[in-house]
Design an enzyme around this catalytic site. Structure first.
Site, PDB file in Angstrom:
ATOM      1  N   PHE A  90      84.219  54.691  16.895  1.00 60.61           N
ATOM      2  CA  PHE A  90      84.093  56.126  17.196  1.00 60.61           C
ATOM      3  C   PHE A  90      84.854  56.391  18.487  1.00 60.61           C
ATOM      4  O   PHE A  90      84.506  55.863  19.540  1.00 60.61           O
ATOM      5  CB  PHE A  90      82.640  56.586  17.356  1.00 60.61           C
ATOM      6  CG  PHE A  90      82.570  58.059  17.667  1.00 60.61           C
ATOM      7  CD1 PHE A  90      82.580  59.006  16.649  1.00 60.61           C
ATOM      8  CD2 PHE A  90      82.581  58.514  18.980  1.00 60.61           C
ATOM      9  CE1 PHE A  90      82.576  60.372  16.926  1.00 60.61           C
ATOM     10  CE2 PHE A  90      82.575  59.884  19.266  1.00 60.61           C
ATOM     11  CZ  PHE A  90      82.569  60.806  18.238  1.00 60.61           C
TER      12      PHE A  90
ATOM     13  N   ASP B 234      87.813  51.480  25.259  1.00 57.32           N
ATOM     14  CA  ASP B 234      87.191  52.806  25.268  1.00 57.32           C
ATOM     15  C   ASP B 234      85.783  52.649  25.836  1.00 57.32           C
ATOM     16  O   ASP B 234      84.857  52.239  25.133  1.00 57.32           O
ATOM     17  CB  ASP B 234      87.159  53.399  23.855  1.00 57.32           C
ATOM     18  CG  ASP B 234      86.543  54.804  23.844  1.00 57.32           C
ATOM     19  OD1 ASP B 234      85.927  55.195  24.864  1.00 57.32           O
ATOM     20  OD2 ASP B 234      86.669  55.503  22.819  1.00 57.32           O
TER      21      ASP B 234
ATOM     22  N   LYS C  42      82.478  61.113  29.573  1.00 60.67           N
ATOM     23  CA  LYS C  42      81.026  61.343  29.618  1.00 60.67           C
ATOM     24  C   LYS C  42      80.447  61.333  31.035  1.00 60.67           C
ATOM     25  O   LYS C  42      80.548  62.334  31.717  1.00 60.67           O
ATOM     26  CB  LYS C  42      80.322  60.361  28.671  1.00 60.67           C
ATOM     27  CG  LYS C  42      80.680  60.658  27.205  1.00 60.67           C
ATOM     28  CD  LYS C  42      79.681  60.136  26.193  1.00 60.67           C
ATOM     29  CE  LYS C  42      79.942  60.761  24.829  1.00 60.67           C
ATOM     30  NZ  LYS C  42      80.605  59.917  23.866  1.00 60.67           N
TER      31      LYS C  42
HETATM   32  C1  LIG Z   1      81.774  60.345  22.999  1.00 60.91           C
HETATM   33  C2  LIG Z   1      82.873  59.373  22.835  1.00 60.91           C
HETATM   34  C3  LIG Z   1      84.211  59.769  22.795  1.00 60.91           C
HETATM   35  C4  LIG Z   1      84.623  61.226  22.775  1.00 60.91           C
HETATM   36  O1  LIG Z   1      84.219  61.930  23.896  1.00 60.91           O
HETATM   37  P1  LIG Z   1      84.196  63.548  23.849  1.00 60.91           P
HETATM   38  O2  LIG Z   1      83.961  63.930  25.269  1.00 60.91           O
HETATM   39  O3  LIG Z   1      83.055  63.933  22.940  1.00 60.91           O
HETATM   40  O4  LIG Z   1      85.503  63.984  23.320  1.00 60.91           O
HETATM   41  C5  LIG Z   1      85.192  58.807  22.728  1.00 60.91           C
HETATM   42  N1  LIG Z   1      84.869  57.500  22.692  1.00 60.91           N
HETATM   43  C6  LIG Z   1      83.596  57.062  22.710  1.00 60.91           C
HETATM   44  C7  LIG Z   1      83.306  55.611  22.674  1.00 60.91           C
HETATM   45  C8  LIG Z   1      82.541  57.980  22.755  1.00 60.91           C
HETATM   46  O5  LIG Z   1      81.280  57.565  22.733  1.00 60.91           O
END
Ligand SMILES: *Cc1c(COP(=O)(O)O)cnc(C)c1O
Length: 408
Positions: free
Chosen positions: A141, A226, A255
């Site tokens: 994700f 990520d 985040k």
């Molecule tokens: C939440 C998330 C994203 C995307 O972040 P947004 O601010 O919602 O665009 C990307 N990678 C990971 C691992 C995430 O948990």
């Protein structure tokens, strides 16, 4: 507006239905707790998907935000601002890297990482024009943009949103040999979540990331971590990569970087990679704005002492131990790291959603991830008693469900 039914009806009438929220209408919040429009308080064990690692209304972050709002909030990068440099220095130092590229949302950090890796591939590695590929993981994700959902293997994430661009190769998560086999002369990067959040807090075998680091270093391929959800204290360390002693070429952050106040994301790396971008190659109207930079600098300062990380680690051990005590009592498995737990509910008892609704009745906010997994990711400022109480509520919900089932 003190009637939750009215607030919910308004949202249902005037919003696109791209979410299925739990039936609680939050009006205010402090620390690990939120209060709804009727004055009832709930323990927030979701923390906005870890965007609230330091809790609601953290005093140091709120103060910085208020001060900055009175000074200047937005400049665009057409000019310099006096908050961006200090933020960049602090974040690069925290990550042990040389430079950052600021954006806003997590998905934008991922998109930026993809662009940087491709530009590096063509300009440094000398991949033939248009041929660059990036290896991604099953169950990933990385956000919701069209490029990103194009390489998601979650049916709902991509169905009806194509066509998608080529250039991504999916291998099984946790399988370093598959990564090695997928690499060829056109591979520019491996993009990986060190722990998969949305997939259900999936922790790969401990040798996986170190092995992928060796493989990528040995074949002139970038490793992009990520850490949008796993980073910035959640796992009991600054980055989840630290838990296995791995240093990626690029960190993708988001985040919690915005302190739960504004969206702030960043790509962090060394000059040999980030330095491939030239003025005009990439940008964002809001990226690096002084309000975001001031708040994110304060977030980095919170993390620089290491206190948040140790607290997450200490509280997380207790939480995971308590949750593991429920295995066999309606729970089939518990996975986690730091203050981050995925709890698999026995599908014969209930769905994840049903458990979340019953938890809400007991004033705990938790969210299902995939089917029967529920995620616990409370703010790191939660107390030991808060977490004990949350596990007590889960125990009670599971007892209730198994009584219901045996009464059938
Ligand atoms: C939440 C998330 C994203 C995307 O972040 P947004 O601010 O919602 O665009 C990307 N990678 C990971 C691992 C995430 O948990």
């Amino acid at each position: 507006m003190s009637d939750p039914a009215v607030a919910i009806a308004l949202e249902e009438q005037y919003l696109a239905r791209n979410y299925h929220p739990l039936p609680v209408v939050v009006a205010s919040a402090s620390g690990a707790w939120v209060t709804d429009v009727t004055g009832v308080s709930y323990l927030d064990c979701l923390a906005a998907y870890s965007a609230l690692n330091f809790g609601h209304g953290h005093p140091a972050l709120i103060k910085v935000a208020k001060d900055q709002i009175d000074r200047v909030t937005l400049t665009s990068r057409a000019v310099h601002n006096d908050r961006l440099g200090p933020f960049a220095e602090a974040l690069a130092t925290l990550a042990g890297k040389e430079a950052i590229l600021p954006m806003n949302t997590g998905a934008e950090a991922v998109e930026t990482g993809i662009k940087v890796a491709r530009a590096w591939g063509y300009r440094v590695k000398r991949v033939a024009p248009g041929k660059a590929t990036i290896i991604v993981m099953s169950g990933n994700f990385h956000g919701r943009t069209t490029t990103i959902v194009g390489f998601s293997d979650d049916e709902q994430a991509h169905t009806d949103f194509g066509p998608f661009g080529p250039g991504f190769i999916t291998v099984p998560y946790g399988d370093a040999a598959a990564v090695e086999n997928a690499i060829d002369k056109n591979t520019v990067a491996v993009l990986v979540e060190p722990i998969q959040g949305e997939a259900g807090i999936i922790v790969p075998p401990p040798e996986f990331l170190p092995r992928v680091r060796e493989i990528t270093s040995g074949s002139n391929v970038l490793l992009i971590a990520d850490e949008v959800q796993s980073g910035l204290g959640r796992t009991g360390s600054t980055f989840a990569c630290d838990l296995v002693g791995v240093v990626p070429d690029l960190y993708l952050l988001g985040k919690a970087l915005g302190g739960g106040i504004v969206p702030v994301s960043a790509v962090v790396g060394n000059r040999d990679v980030l330095g491939v971008l030239r003025p005009g190659d990439h940008g964002s109207t809001f990226g690096g704005n002084p309000l975001a930079a001031a708040i994110a600098l304060a977030v980095v300062e919170l993390l620089a002492t290491g206190e948040m990380q140790s607290r997450a680690s200490m509280l997380g051990e207790q939480l995971l131990a308590a949750l593991r005590g429920l295995i066999g009592h309606g729970v089939t498995a518990v996975r986690g790291a730091g203050l981050w737990a995925g709890v698999d509910i026995d599908p014969r008892l209930a769905t994840g959603r049903e458990v979340c609704e019953l938890m809400l009745e007991r004033r705990v906010i938790v969210k299902d991830t995939h089917g029967s997994t529920i995620r616990f990711a409370p703010p790191i400022v939660a107390s030991e008693q808060d977490l004990e109480w949350a596990v007590d509520q889960l125990t009670a919900v599971l007892d209730e469900l198994s009584h219901r089932r045996s009464a059938l």
